[in-house]
Design an enzyme around this catalytic site. Structure first.
Site, mmCIF file in Angstrom:
data_model
loop_
_atom_site.group_PDB
_atom_site.id
_atom_site.type_symbol
_atom_site.label_atom_id
_atom_site.label_comp_id
_atom_site.label_asym_id
_atom_site.label_seq_id
_atom_site.Cartn_x
_atom_site.Cartn_y
_atom_site.Cartn_z
ATOM 1 N N SER A 167 0.814 -1.213 0.000
ATOM 2 C CA SER A 167 0.000 0.000 0.000
ATOM 3 C C SER A 167 0.848 1.264 0.000
ATOM 4 O O SER A 167 2.064 1.235 0.228
ATOM 5 C CB SER A 167 -0.932 0.037 1.216
ATOM 6 O OG SER A 167 -0.278 0.590 2.350
ATOM 7 N N VAL A 168 0.173 2.387 -0.222
ATOM 8 C CA VAL A 168 0.817 3.697 -0.204
ATOM 9 C C VAL A 168 1.397 4.019 1.167
ATOM 10 O O VAL A 168 2.330 4.821 1.296
ATOM 11 C CB VAL A 168 -0.200 4.781 -0.634
ATOM 12 C CG1 VAL A 168 -1.316 4.948 0.397
ATOM 13 C CG2 VAL A 168 0.488 6.123 -0.890
ATOM 14 N N LYS A 169 0.883 3.388 2.211
ATOM 15 C CA LYS A 169 1.321 3.699 3.573
ATOM 16 C C LYS A 169 2.745 3.245 3.868
ATOM 17 O O LYS A 169 3.332 3.658 4.880
ATOM 18 C CB LYS A 169 0.347 3.074 4.585
ATOM 19 C CG LYS A 169 -1.038 3.702 4.576
ATOM 20 C CD LYS A 169 -1.001 5.161 4.968
ATOM 21 C CE LYS A 169 -2.394 5.744 5.120
ATOM 22 N NZ LYS A 169 -2.364 7.159 5.536
ATOM 23 N N ASP A 170 3.321 2.415 3.002
ATOM 24 C CA ASP A 170 4.729 2.057 3.185
ATOM 25 C C ASP A 170 5.610 3.302 3.193
ATOM 26 O O ASP A 170 6.607 3.375 3.921
ATOM 27 C CB ASP A 170 5.194 1.139 2.054
ATOM 28 C CG ASP A 170 4.671 -0.276 2.186
ATOM 29 O OD1 ASP A 170 3.785 -0.518 3.032
ATOM 30 O OD2 ASP A 170 5.157 -1.146 1.440
ATOM 31 N N ALA A 207 5.269 5.089 6.530
ATOM 32 C CA ALA A 207 5.895 4.268 7.567
ATOM 33 C C ALA A 207 7.406 4.445 7.570
ATOM 34 O O ALA A 207 8.029 4.628 8.625
ATOM 35 C CB ALA A 207 5.528 2.800 7.355
#
Length: 372
Positions: free
Chosen positions: A73-76, A79
């Site tokens: 996901s884009v949240k990598d 993070a």
């Protein structure tokens, strides 16, 4: 005869290999080389032209394939940046602990980043989340605490519990994804520049939904700066979020009501990630769940893209922006994750009916509703 055939086959294969060295895939591979661990593999995702919607609107509608990040996901990106920001500030040292309050992809991204870097990870999440999410985070090495779901202003909210947990430990940091602007910085430094480079600067508009605000704010800030304000940016908002009404009213923050099937997006406040750039937005769109569900099925059938509901909402928004701007424009959005973590709902007859969304699936695509 057999040996001659082998030689001919070998010669043909060699010629094919030599010819392929000029192909797009090989050029990209040469440019990428290899990465030094998982964290360097985050980003540099493809930009995919959605052929059917582009033909329908007369525009180029492009989706940034963030589901191709290592954690899916884009949240990598966020993070990685919040962890490295803590490292630079001396808040996190080898063997330390990262703590976050998250119900979804940020936790998964943090789990991958923390394992790669050797940190412990503690996650607090509302106990309304599926057992599958809890199990996945634990499989990735996280310590998970499901707690009662209460409002943000309640001291027992999962985010506040995460903060207190980090404060109780030595060599630990609460990454605070909603208000830690390293999240936004990830998209100023990586996603925005990638989009600009991939389109050769030929982009007219950008749109996506927002949860923490980092993706929308960071990309908007970069594209507005590099284009001298020419690229337009629009917020896409699901039901139950206040941001669409906030923008449309000129800054009136109403009380949050309603809800949406989409996960990880929609907000009841303006976060610190979004605040610096919300004034740069050129408008907003409210996208009903019915349209998001329809687009989940359309993208699967027409493009072969297996997208989650939040990604599908972004595609609907891109379609509407394209129609608004008119033919010949290029509109980019974020394909934030795939449908793999949501299949038991999005393709379930029972779940769709329970949400009043079974009728949103186009008749000719009902064959994809394969789960009871």
């Amino acid at each position: 005869m057999f040996r001659q055939s082998i030689r001919r086959f070998g010669t043909t294969a060699l010629r094919a290999a030599e010819a392929s060295t000029t192909s797009y895939n090989v050029r990209v591979s040469k440019a990428q080389g290899f990465t030094n661990g998982l964290t360097e593999a985050i980003g540099n995702t493809p930009l995919i032209r959605l052929k059917k919607l582009s033909e329908e609107t007369g525009c180029n509608i492009l989706g940034k394939a963030e589901f191709q990040n290592p954690g899916g996901s884009v949240k990598d990106r966020a993070a990685l940046f919040v962890v490295e920001d803590a490292e630079r500030k001396g808040l996190l040292k080898p063997g330390g602990t990262v703590v976050e309050g998250t119900a979804g992809n940020t936790g998964i991204g943090l789990a991958h980043v923390c394992r790669s870097k050797g940190y412990k990870l503690v996650i607090y999440m509302p106990n309304t989340q599926s057992q599958g999410k809890i199990d996945l985070l634990r499989l990735l090495g996280a310590e998970v605490y499901p707690v009662p779901a209460v409002a943000f202003d309640n001291p027992q909210n999962y985010n506040h519990q995460a903060r207190r947990h980090a404060e109780s430990l030595d060599n630990a940091v609460w990454t605070n994804q909603f208000d830690n602007t390293a999240n936004r910085q990830a998209h100023i430094e990586t996603t925005g520049p990638e989009i600009w480079a991939q389109t050769n600067g030929q982009i007219d508009a950008f749109t996506c939904a927002t949860g923490t605000g980092g993706t929308l704010a960071g990309i908007t800030r970069y594209l507005k700066t590099v284009s001298d304000g020419k690229v337009k940016s629009f917020l896409a908002d699901p039901p139950g979020s206040v941001l669409h009404s906030y923008i449309q009213s000129g800054g009136n923050l109403v009380e949050r009501t309603g809800s949406s099937i989409t996960e990880g997006i929609g907000q009841g406040r303006v976060t610190d990630n979004l605040q610096p750039d919300i004034g740069l937005l050129d408008g907003s769109l409210n996208i009903p769940d019915e349209k998001s569900i329809e687009m989940v099925y359309r993208c699967l059938d027409e493009e072969g893209l297996y997208l989650g509901a939040s990604s599908a909402l972004n595609v609907v928004a891109a379609q509407e922006v394209a129609k608004k701007l008119g033919r010949g424009n290029t509109v980019v959005t974020i394909l934030c994750d795939g449908a793999y973590r949501y299949a038991d709902r999005l393709f379930s007859n029972t779940w769709l009916q329970s949400k009043g969304l079974r009728g949103a699936v186009p008749k000719h695509l009902e064959r994809y509703v394969v789960l009871p």
